[in-house]
Design an enzyme around this catalytic site. Structure first.
Site, PDB file in Angstrom:
ATOM      1  N   SER A   1       0.855  -1.198   0.000  1.00 34.91           N
ATOM      2  CA  SER A   1       0.000   0.000   0.000  1.00 34.91           C
ATOM      3  C   SER A   1       0.880   1.233   0.000  1.00 34.91           C
ATOM      4  CB  SER A   1      -0.874   0.006   1.261  1.00 34.91           C
ATOM      5  OG  SER A   1      -1.522   1.262   1.399  1.00 34.91           O
TER       6      SER A   1
ATOM      7  N   TYR B   1      -1.759  -1.511  10.583  1.00 33.66           N
ATOM      8  CA  TYR B   1      -1.921  -1.741   9.137  1.00 33.66           C
ATOM      9  C   TYR B   1      -0.707  -1.202   8.379  1.00 33.66           C
ATOM     10  CZ  TYR B   1      -3.925  -1.375   4.428  1.00 33.66           C
ATOM     11  OH  TYR B   1      -4.148  -1.479   3.079  1.00 33.66           O
TER      12      TYR B   1
HETATM   13  N1  LIG Z   1      -8.727  -0.279  -0.980  1.00 35.58           N
HETATM   14  C1  LIG Z   1      -7.669   0.479  -0.826  1.00 35.58           C
HETATM   15  O1  LIG Z   1      -7.766   1.725  -0.775  1.00 35.58           O
HETATM   16  C2  LIG Z   1      -6.326  -0.138  -0.730  1.00 35.58           C
HETATM   17  C3  LIG Z   1      -5.207   0.701  -0.808  1.00 35.58           C
HETATM   18  C4  LIG Z   1      -3.937   0.162  -0.726  1.00 35.58           C
HETATM   19  C5  LIG Z   1      -3.779  -1.204  -0.574  1.00 35.58           C
HETATM   20  N2  LIG Z   1      -4.874  -2.011  -0.493  1.00 35.58           N
HETATM   21  C6  LIG Z   1      -4.641  -3.436  -0.329  1.00 35.58           C
HETATM   22  O2  LIG Z   1      -5.332  -4.138  -1.345  1.00 35.58           O
HETATM   23  C7  LIG Z   1      -5.691  -5.431  -0.873  1.00 35.58           C
HETATM   24  C8  LIG Z   1      -7.156  -5.697  -1.110  1.00 35.58           C
HETATM   25  O3  LIG Z   1      -7.910  -4.754  -0.386  1.00 35.58           O
HETATM   26  P1  LIG Z   1      -9.414  -4.372  -0.748  1.00 35.58           P
HETATM   27  O4  LIG Z   1      -9.476  -2.913  -0.675  1.00 35.58           O
HETATM   28  O5  LIG Z   1      -9.854  -5.073  -1.980  1.00 35.58           O
HETATM   29  O6  LIG Z   1     -10.162  -4.932   0.540  1.00 35.58           O
HETATM   30  P2  LIG Z   1     -11.181  -6.127   0.760  1.00 35.58           P
HETATM   31  O7  LIG Z   1     -11.491  -6.114   2.222  1.00 35.58           O
HETATM   32  O8  LIG Z   1     -12.292  -6.023  -0.213  1.00 35.58           O
HETATM   33  O9  LIG Z   1     -10.307  -7.405   0.374  1.00 35.58           O
HETATM   34  C9  LIG Z   1      -9.555  -8.137   1.302  1.00 35.58           C
HETATM   35  C10 LIG Z   1      -9.938  -9.596   1.146  1.00 35.58           C
HETATM   36  O10 LIG Z   1      -9.094 -10.394   1.993  1.00 35.58           O
HETATM   37  C11 LIG Z   1      -9.904 -11.416   2.534  1.00 35.58           C
HETATM   38  N3  LIG Z   1      -9.313 -11.957   3.749  1.00 35.58           N
HETATM   39  C12 LIG Z   1      -9.251 -11.366   4.963  1.00 35.58           C
HETATM   40  N4  LIG Z   1      -8.686 -12.199   5.853  1.00 35.58           N
HETATM   41  C13 LIG Z   1      -8.388 -13.336   5.179  1.00 35.58           C
HETATM   42  C14 LIG Z   1      -7.788 -14.568   5.552  1.00 35.58           C
HETATM   43  N5  LIG Z   1      -7.377 -14.790   6.816  1.00 35.58           N
HETATM   44  N6  LIG Z   1      -7.634 -15.516   4.613  1.00 35.58           N
HETATM   45  C15 LIG Z   1      -8.052 -15.317   3.339  1.00 35.58           C
HETATM   46  N7  LIG Z   1      -8.625 -14.174   2.924  1.00 35.58           N
HETATM   47  C16 LIG Z   1      -8.792 -13.204   3.840  1.00 35.58           C
HETATM   48  C17 LIG Z   1     -11.238 -10.743   2.797  1.00 35.58           C
HETATM   49  O11 LIG Z   1     -12.291 -11.698   2.953  1.00 35.58           O
HETATM   50  C18 LIG Z   1     -11.394  -9.875   1.564  1.00 35.58           C
HETATM   51  O12 LIG Z   1     -12.089 -10.549   0.521  1.00 35.58           O
HETATM   52  C19 LIG Z   1      -5.266  -5.478   0.596  1.00 35.58           C
HETATM   53  O13 LIG Z   1      -4.004  -6.091   0.709  1.00 35.58           O
HETATM   54  C20 LIG Z   1      -5.163  -4.014   0.955  1.00 35.58           C
HETATM   55  O14 LIG Z   1      -4.290  -3.796   2.042  1.00 35.58           O
HETATM   56  C21 LIG Z   1      -6.142  -1.511  -0.565  1.00 35.58           C
END
Ligand SMILES: NC(=O)c1ccc[n+]([C@@H]2O[C@H](COP(=O)([O-])OP(=O)(O)OC[C@H]3O[C@@H](n4cnc5c(N)ncnc54)[C@H](O)[C@@H]3O)[C@@H](O)[C@H]2O)c1
Length: 247
Positions: free
Chosen positions: A131, A144
Site C-alpha cells: 500500500s 496496518y
Molecule cells: N482499498 C484500498 O484503498 C487499498 C489501498 C492500498 C492497498 N490495499 C490493499 O489491497 C488489498 C485488497 O484490499 P481491498 O481494498 O480489496 O479490501 P477487501 O477487504 O475487499 O479485500 C480483502 C480480502 O481479503 C480477505 N481476507 C481477509 N482475511 C483473510 C484470511 N485470513 N484468509 C483469506 N482471505 C482473507 C477478505 O475476505 C477480503 O475478501 C489489501 O491487501 C489491501 O491492504 C487496498
C-alpha cells in the site's frame, strides 16, 4: 489469488482470467468467492474457488496440495488478502495486532512457503499487495501501516533469495481504491462522508482509483511481460506519493 472474494482481489482474478489464466480464487469468504467465480465463468474464463484462511498453516498447506493435485503446476501467486484495523497503537489490542500481522504478513509468508517449490519449477512470479501506506502513513492505522511496510521488505528479500531460480517477486503500492477496505478507513474518521470526498484530492489525479486499475498492474507483474522486473514496489496510486497533495 488470495483475497479474491471482492474488491481489488476480485478484480485481479477477473483480469487474470480475461487474459487467459486459469484462476484459483482463494479467500476466507466462501460466498464472495463463489460470486467471483460466477463472474469469471459468465465472461468465458476459467476459475474455481478454494476457501482458505491464509493465516492458518494447515489451511494453506491444504490449498497448495489441492492446487497441485488439480492443476499440476502454478505460474503465479498473487497475495492480496488483508485486514484493516483503524486504530492507534494504544487502541489496538494484542489480539488485533497479532491477527493483522498474521493475515497481512504471515499470510504472504505461508503461501510463499508452500508455493515456492512449485514456482521454482515453473520459474513463476509472486505479486504482493502492499500500500502507499507502507511509506506515506496516515493517522489511526498504525498496525496496518506496519504490515504494509513489512510486505515491501519481505518482497525484496524473496526477490533476492529466489531470483537465481528465475522466480520474480514484486509488490504493488496502491493509493485509495474504491473498495470495502477503503470504506472501513473512512468509517473510522470523524466525518466519514467528508473523509471519502477529501480522499480523492490526496491524489495528483484528484480521484481515488478503481480496483480494475490495480488489477491491470497485477496481471502485468504476474506475466512474462514483466520478465526483467523483480524486487520492486510499484506505486499505482494516482500520484498519492508524489508529495504535497493539490488543494
Ligand atoms: N482499498 C484500498 O484503498 C487499498 C489501498 C492500498 C492497498 N490495499 C490493499 O489491497 C488489498 C485488497 O484490499 P481491498 O481494498 O480489496 O479490501 P477487501 O477487504 O475487499 O479485500 C480483502 C480480502 O481479503 C480477505 N481476507 C481477509 N482475511 C483473510 C484470511 N485470513 N484468509 C483469506 N482471505 C482473507 C477478505 O475476505 C477480503 O475478501 C489489501 O491487501 C489491501 O491492504 C487496498
Amino acid at each position: 489469488m488470495t483475497g479474491a472474494a471482492g474488491g481489488i482481489g476480485g478484480a485481479c482474478a477477473r483480469e487474470c482470467a480475461a487474459q487467459g489464466a486459469r484462476v484459483v480464487a482463494v479467500d476466507i469468504n466462501a460466498e464472495g468467492l463463489a460470486e467471483t467465480v460466477r463472474m469469471i465463468s459468465a465472461a468465458g474464463g476459467e476459475a474455481r474457488a478454494v476457501p482458505t484462511d491464509v493465516s492458518d498453516e494447515s489451511s494453506v498447506a491444504a490449498l497448495a496440495a489441492e492446487v497441485m493435485r488439480v492443476e499440476g503446476a502454478v505460474h503465479a501467486l498473487l497475495n492480496n488478502a488483508a485486514i484493516f484495523y483503524g486504530k492507534t497503537v494504544e487502541e489496538t489490542t494484542v489480539e488485533e495486532w497479532n491477527r493483522q500481522m498474521a493475515v497481512n504478513v504471515g499470510g504472504i509468508f505461508l503461501t510463499s512457503k508452500y508455493f515456492l517449490p512449485h514456482l521454482r519449477a515453473s520459474r513463476g512470479a509472486i505479486v504482493n499487495m502492499s500500500s502507499a501506506n507502507a511509506y506515506f502513513v496516515e493517522p489511526s492505522c498504525a498496525g496496518y501501516c506496519a504490515t504494509k511496510a513489512a510486505i515491501i521488505g519481505l518482497t525484496k528479500a524473496m526477490a533476492i533469495d529466489y531470483g537465481k531460480d528465475g522466480v520474480r517477486v514484486n509488490c504493488i503500492c496502491p493509493g485509495y481504491i474504491d473498495t470495502g477496505l477503503a470504506q472501513a478507513y473512512f468509517d473510522v474518521q470523524a466525518d466519514p462522508a467528508k473523509a471519502r470526498a477529501e480522499a480523492g484530492k490526496l491524489h495528483a489525479l484528484w480521484r481515488i482509483g478503481q480496483p480494475e486499475e490495480i488489477a491491470r498492474v497485477a496481471a502485468f507483474l504476474a506475466s512474462d511481460e514483466a520478465s526483467f522486473v523483480t524486487g520492486t514496489a510499484i506505486a499505482a496510486d494516482g500520484g498519492f506519493s508524489t508529495g504535497l497533495p493539490p488543494k
